[in-house]
Structure formats: structure tokens, C-alpha cells
Write an enzyme that holds these catalytic residues in place. Structure first.
Site, short mmCIF file in Angstrom:
data_model
loop_
_atom_site.label_atom_id
_atom_site.label_comp_id
_atom_site.label_asym_id
_atom_site.label_seq_id
_atom_site.Cartn_x
_atom_site.Cartn_y
_atom_site.Cartn_z
N THR A 228 0.84 -1.20 0.00
CA THR A 228 0.00 0.00 0.00
C THR A 228 0.87 1.24 0.00
OG1 THR A 228 -0.11 -0.08 2.42
CG2 THR A 228 -1.93 -1.12 1.20
N ARG A 230 4.13 2.27 -2.42
CA ARG A 230 4.46 2.87 -3.71
C ARG A 230 4.60 1.78 -4.76
NH1 ARG A 230 2.80 6.78 -2.14
NH2 ARG A 230 3.69 8.87 -1.88
N GLU A 259 0.29 5.11 -12.69
CA GLU A 259 -1.11 5.31 -12.30
C GLU A 259 -1.67 6.58 -12.93
OE1 GLU A 259 -0.46 3.34 -7.87
OE2 GLU A 259 -0.64 5.51 -8.09
N HIS A 280 -5.39 2.63 -5.63
CA HIS A 280 -4.67 3.62 -4.82
C HIS A 280 -5.64 4.38 -3.89
CE1 HIS A 280 -0.68 6.02 -4.79
NE2 HIS A 280 -1.30 6.14 -3.61
N TRP A 283 -5.40 5.22 1.30
CA TRP A 283 -5.29 6.47 2.05
C TRP A 283 -6.60 7.24 2.16
CZ3 TRP A 283 -6.29 11.31 -0.24
CH2 TRP A 283 -6.60 11.24 -1.62
#
Length: 313
Positions: A228, A230, A259, A280, A283
Site C-alpha cells: 500500500t 508505492r 497510475e 490507490h 489512504w
């Protein structure tokens, strides 16, 4: 002076961004794609807010009024920090905002993978349950979390928060970092002994592809890998092969090397077994995004007030 603030990729932050408490003009764009757009939109800006918009030296050389780049994220690899330091452009970032959302995402991926939830859900949807003779079926291995070992690679604030949750679940935690941390083990120990490895390292020349074919061969065949942090920390082609060949048991990735993956990505192959890829969003709980947005403006106000915080060297 009155500052001119421009937010180049506002759509990347799904939270309320309050107005800074000092005289300023403000303009925002949902997204900014090309160097030409960056220069045109920032030509009069003193403060740029970005998330993933690249700020390279050739672009920055044309932005003579720019004094601050406020990054709406922790990672700052999109900014040419060496050039900023050379010309006196300050760079600030967001810190310690994802202390719940990323660890919870890691735990969710861990449970889903250890218990093979995706495979069972797909089998039920395909009608498999209705065709068996017993009340259930065991086509995919299910393993407990309690009593297993988690290797935490990168033992900063997020890594420690993951470790705390793991310990509450009855797991043994093996920490690893490039700096000294309590209980630190070497990287080979992480690879050999972990049932779950979770990555929380920054992407640097030293950490790029830190896990590849050689590292997968050292891992347990029952191990899972979670990233989670990079894209680029793991050799994606080697991971795809390791999963297809059964070298490791599963993987959960929230990040890819490029991405969004507009040109595709090897990890998007639906035939790869026991692989979960999320876009992604580890977060991105509503609570975490609001903390991020508030800290973003705190950083800008602190800089303008002469007491800069969260400065990236």
C-alpha cells in the site's frame, strides 16, 4: 504581499479545502496534464498546490514567481526537490494523516487473502455451492491470522500502526527499516519467516524493485505480499509469475508503477490467482482525506506566517 494560490489537481482530494487565513487569490483546476498547462496555470502563482502533477526542473525554470509547492500527499517524488532547493522554492508535504485508513486497508487485504475470500465469492456466484454434496466445500485453503507472522517493511508511523493492529490480532511482528528500530531484523529474515509481508517504504533508487524474483524464492509458498506504499517497490512481472507458479500464495496491491494504468499493467490480468488490486485508495477514507485537506492549508498558512512546517529537504 497578496499570494496567488493555484491548485492543479483538485479532483484528487475528496474533502473540503478551507480558505487560507491571509490575503490571497485562489484558483483551482480539476486536473492538469501537460507541462504547457502547468506553466500557463502557474505563471502568476506564488503558491502551487499539487498531488500528482509532475513539477520538473524544465517546468519550474519558467515559474519565476513561485515560492511554495504544497504537496497534498506524503510522497514528493513528483517534485524536483534538488532544483527547488537550488532556487529557493519551498516544498511541504502531508504527514501522519493516514494512521487509521492505511492500516485498516492492510488488515482488510490480509484477511481477504489469507481466507481466500475472492475465490469463494466467485465460486458461489458461479453456482459452485449448489452443486456440491456437503454443506460447504474447501476448494481454496483458509489460514488463520492469529498465530501467524507479519513482516513490516518500513517501520515509520504507518508501519508501526499496522504492527499494533497485527499484535492485537495475535500475530508475531517482525520489523525492518533502513534505520534502527526496536526489534529490527534483517531483510532476509523478513522474507524467510513472514506469513504476511506488508510494505511501507518510500520509492527511492535504493528501494526500487526491492522485491523481485530472487526475493520471492526466499518467501514461504504460503506467504502473501501487501503493498500500500508505492508502485515500483516490487517487480510486477516477477510478482505475476510468482503468483501463477505458486511461489507465493497471494498478494494485495493498492499501487502500481504507473497510475492510472491507461496502457494496461501485467497485474491487471484477471487470470492471476489470489491477487487483489485496488485503485490507490488505501489512504482515502473520508476521515483521512479531511485531515489531509486541513493539514494542507495549515502548511500553507505556516509558510506564509514565517514558520514553515513539514518542509521536505
Amino acid at each position: 504581499m497578496q499570494h496567488a494560490i493555484v491548485f492543479l489537481d483538485r479532483e484528487s482530494v475528496g474533502a473540503n479545502v478551507r480558505k487560507p487565513d491571509f490575503p490571497h487569490s485562489y484558483k483551482e483546476y480539476e486536473a492538469t496534464w501537460t507541462p504547457e498547462e502547468i506553466v500557463d496555470r502557474l505563471k502568476d502563482a506564488t503558491i502551487a498546490i499539487i498531488n500528482k502533477v509532475p513539477m520538473r526542473a524544465e517546468t519550474l525554470k519558467q515559474l519565476l514567481k513561485l515560492k511554495l509547492i504544497a504537496v497534498a500527499a506524503t510522497g514528493t517524488d513528483v517534485v524536483d526537490k534538488a532544483y527547488c532547493k537550488e532556487v529557493g522554492i519551498a516544498v511541504v508535504n502531508i504527514r501522519n494523516y493516514a494512521f487509521n485508513t492505511v492500516p485498516e486497508h492492510v488488515v482488510a487485504l490480509m484477511f481477504a487473502l489469507r481466507r481466500n475470500l475472492l475465490a469463494y465469492v466467485e465460486d458461489v456466484r458461479a453456482g459452485r455451492w449448489g452443486k456440491v454434496n456437503q454443506f460447504c466445500f474447501f476448494d481454496h485453503p483458509i489460514r488463520d491470522i492469529a498465530g501467524s507472522t507479519m513482516g513490516v517493511v518500513g517501520f515509520g508511523a504507518i508501519g508501526r500502526a499496522v504492527a499494533k493492529r497485527a499484535e492485537c490480532l495475535g500475530m508475531k511482528v517482525l520489523p525492518y527499516d533502513i534505520v534502527d528500530v526496536p526489534g529490527r531484523v534483517d531483510f532476509d529474515t523478513i522474507l524467510r519467516e513472514s506469513d504476511i509481508i506488508t510494505l511501507h517504504m518510500p520509492l527511492t533508487p535504493e528501494t526500487k524493485n526491492m522485491i523481485g524474483a530472487a526475493e520471492f524464492k526466499k518467501m514461504k509458498p504460503t506467504a502473501i505480499l501487501i503493498n500500500t506504499a508505492r508502485g515500483g517497490l516490487v517487480d510486477e512481472a516477477a510478482l505475476a509469475e510468482a503468483l501463477k507458479n505458486g511461489t507465493i500464495a497471494g498478494a494485495g496491491f493498492d499501487v502500481l508503477t504507473k497510475e492510472p494504468p491507461k496502457e494496461g499493467n501485467i497485474l491487471l490480468d484477471p487470470t492471476i490467482p489470489n491477487l487483489i488490486v485496488t485503485p490507490h485508495v488505501a489512504w482515502a477514507s473520508q476521515e483521512a482525506m479531511q485531515i489531509l485537506a486541513d493539514q494542507l492549508i495549515d502548511n500553507i498558512e505556516a509558510f506564509v506566517g514565517g514558520k514553515p512546517q513539514n518542509v521536505v529537504e
